[in-house]
Each structure stands twice: as C-alpha cells, then as structure tokens.
Write a protein that holds these residues in place. Structure first.
Motif, PDB file in Angstrom:
ATOM      1  N   ALA A  47     -18.869  75.786  74.535  1.00 13.13           N
ATOM      2  CA  ALA A  47     -18.188  74.781  73.611  1.00 13.13           C
ATOM      3  C   ALA A  47     -16.555  75.114  73.899  1.00 13.13           C
ATOM      4  N   GLU A  48     -15.749  74.179  73.589  1.00 12.83           N
ATOM      5  CA  GLU A  48     -14.253  74.362  73.957  1.00 12.83           C
ATOM      6  C   GLU A  48     -13.639  75.395  72.851  1.00 12.83           C
ATOM      7  N   TYR A  49     -12.699  76.109  73.072  1.00 14.33           N
ATOM      8  CA  TYR A  49     -12.019  76.752  71.993  1.00 14.33           C
ATOM      9  C   TYR A  49     -11.364  76.024  71.091  1.00 14.33           C
ATOM     10  N   ARG A  50     -11.214  76.400  69.569  1.00 13.38           N
ATOM     11  CA  ARG A  50     -10.734  75.609  68.637  1.00 13.38           C
ATOM     12  C   ARG A  50      -9.283  76.122  67.888  1.00 13.38           C
ATOM     13  N   LYS A  51      -8.553  75.531  67.552  1.00 14.32           N
ATOM     14  CA  LYS A  51      -7.405  75.954  66.549  1.00 14.32           C
ATOM     15  C   LYS A  51      -7.460  75.817  65.381  1.00 14.32           C
ATOM     16  N   TYR A  52      -7.082  76.790  64.499  1.00 17.62           N
ATOM     17  CA  TYR A  52      -6.885  76.739  63.047  1.00 17.62           C
ATOM     18  C   TYR A  52      -5.305  77.147  62.600  1.00 17.62           C
TER      19      TYR A  52
ATOM     20  N   CYS B  19       1.879  78.768  56.357  1.00 17.09           N
ATOM     21  CA  CYS B  19       3.100  79.080  57.055  1.00 17.09           C
ATOM     22  C   CYS B  19       3.149  78.168  58.405  1.00 17.09           C
ATOM     23  N   GLY B  20       2.036  77.632  58.626  1.00 18.19           N
ATOM     24  CA  GLY B  20       1.882  76.834  59.845  1.00 18.19           C
ATOM     25  C   GLY B  20       1.422  77.614  61.131  1.00 18.19           C
ATOM     26  N   HIS B  21       1.199  78.841  61.057  1.00 17.24           N
ATOM     27  CA  HIS B  21       0.735  79.689  62.217  1.00 17.24           C
ATOM     28  C   HIS B  21      -0.585  79.153  62.556  1.00 17.24           C
ATOM     29  N   ILE B  22      -0.788  79.100  64.010  1.00 18.42           N
ATOM     30  CA  ILE B  22      -1.947  78.585  64.494  1.00 18.42           C
ATOM     31  C   ILE B  22      -2.766  79.884  65.161  1.00 18.42           C
ATOM     32  N   TYR B  23      -3.970  79.938  64.854  1.00 22.03           N
ATOM     33  CA  TYR B  23      -4.876  80.675  65.427  1.00 22.03           C
ATOM     34  C   TYR B  23      -5.889  80.046  66.482  1.00 22.03           C
ATOM     35  N   ASP B  24      -5.517  80.480  67.682  1.00 22.97           N
ATOM     36  CA  ASP B  24      -6.065  79.774  68.985  1.00 22.97           C
ATOM     37  C   ASP B  24      -7.320  80.664  69.241  1.00 22.97           C
ATOM     38  N   GLU B  25      -8.716  80.255  69.118  1.00 22.62           N
ATOM     39  CA  GLU B  25      -9.547  81.055  69.583  1.00 22.62           C
ATOM     40  C   GLU B  25      -9.470  81.606  71.143  1.00 22.62           C
ATOM     41  N   ALA B  26      -9.016  80.938  72.064  1.00 26.10           N
ATOM     42  CA  ALA B  26      -8.684  81.419  73.367  1.00 26.10           C
ATOM     43  C   ALA B  26      -8.073  82.545  73.517  1.00 26.10           C
ATOM     44  N   VAL B  27      -6.790  82.810  72.485  1.00 24.79           N
ATOM     45  CA  VAL B  27      -5.889  83.747  72.691  1.00 24.79           C
ATOM     46  C   VAL B  27      -6.322  84.725  71.614  1.00 24.79           C
ATOM     47  N   GLY B  28      -6.838  84.778  70.597  1.00 20.92           N
ATOM     48  CA  GLY B  28      -7.299  85.649  69.552  1.00 20.92           C
ATOM     49  C   GLY B  28      -5.845  86.171  68.831  1.00 20.92           C
ATOM     50  N   ASP B  29      -6.057  87.440  68.416  1.00 19.52           N
ATOM     51  CA  ASP B  29      -5.041  87.953  67.625  1.00 19.52           C
ATOM     52  C   ASP B  29      -4.928  89.490  67.937  1.00 19.52           C
ATOM     53  N   PRO B  30      -4.616  89.851  69.451  1.00 20.94           N
ATOM     54  CA  PRO B  30      -4.895  91.195  69.747  1.00 20.94           C
ATOM     55  C   PRO B  30      -4.177  92.268  69.254  1.00 20.94           C
ATOM     56  N   ARG B  31      -2.968  91.800  68.418  1.00 20.35           N
ATOM     57  CA  ARG B  31      -2.064  92.718  67.581  1.00 20.35           C
ATOM     58  C   ARG B  31      -3.058  93.314  66.528  1.00 20.35           C
ATOM     59  N   GLN B  32      -3.892  92.534  66.101  1.00 19.59           N
ATOM     60  CA  GLN B  32      -4.552  92.829  64.784  1.00 19.59           C
ATOM     61  C   GLN B  32      -6.126  93.265  65.497  1.00 19.59           C
ATOM     62  N   GLY B  33      -6.340  93.566  66.672  1.00 14.40           N
ATOM     63  CA  GLY B  33      -7.597  93.777  67.053  1.00 14.40           C
ATOM     64  C   GLY B  33      -8.630  92.607  67.405  1.00 14.40           C
ATOM     65  N   ILE B  34      -8.154  91.506  67.243  1.00 13.12           N
ATOM     66  CA  ILE B  34      -9.073  90.134  67.835  1.00 13.12           C
ATOM     67  C   ILE B  34      -9.121  89.553  68.945  1.00 13.12           C
TER      68      ILE B  34
END
Length: 57
Positions: free
Chosen positions: A2-7, A12-27
């Motif tokens: 499946a394609e990666y999704r964005k939330y 605040c409008g910040h976008i969590y992109d599954e393809a990128v994750g959140d490496p600063r917080q260990g994701i």
C-alpha cells in the motif's frame, strides 16, 4: 504494498508522513500510522495522536 499515507495535526497543521516517520522521536521511516505509539505527540505542538486526521490523496 500500500502507498504511504499522510496525517495532519488539527491543532498546528504539522504533517506526519508514513514514508518519513519521525526519527527525532524514534519513529523510523516507513512506520505506518497504526504502528505509531499512542503516547506519541506532535513534534511541533505536542498534540496527541488522536488530533491527527488522514489527508486525502
């Protein structure tokens, strides 16, 4: 696969992109939204995971 999704944070409008994750917080990149821990918070404003909505592609 499946394609990666964005939330988007409703606060605040910040976008969590599954393809990128959140490496600063260990994701790691490629982490699906359902696999992000429930106690994860928005890196911009600290909002809880429930404050994010799926973006239409």
């Amino acid at each position: 696969m499946a394609e990666y999704r964005k939330y988007k944070c409703k606060t605040c409008g910040h976008i969590y992109d599954e393809a990128v994750g959140d490496p600063r917080q260990g994701i790691a990149p490629g982490t699906r939204w359902e696999d992000v821990p429930e106690d994860w918070g928005c890196p911009k404003c600290g909002s809880v995971k429930a404050m994010f909505t799926l973006m239409k592609s």
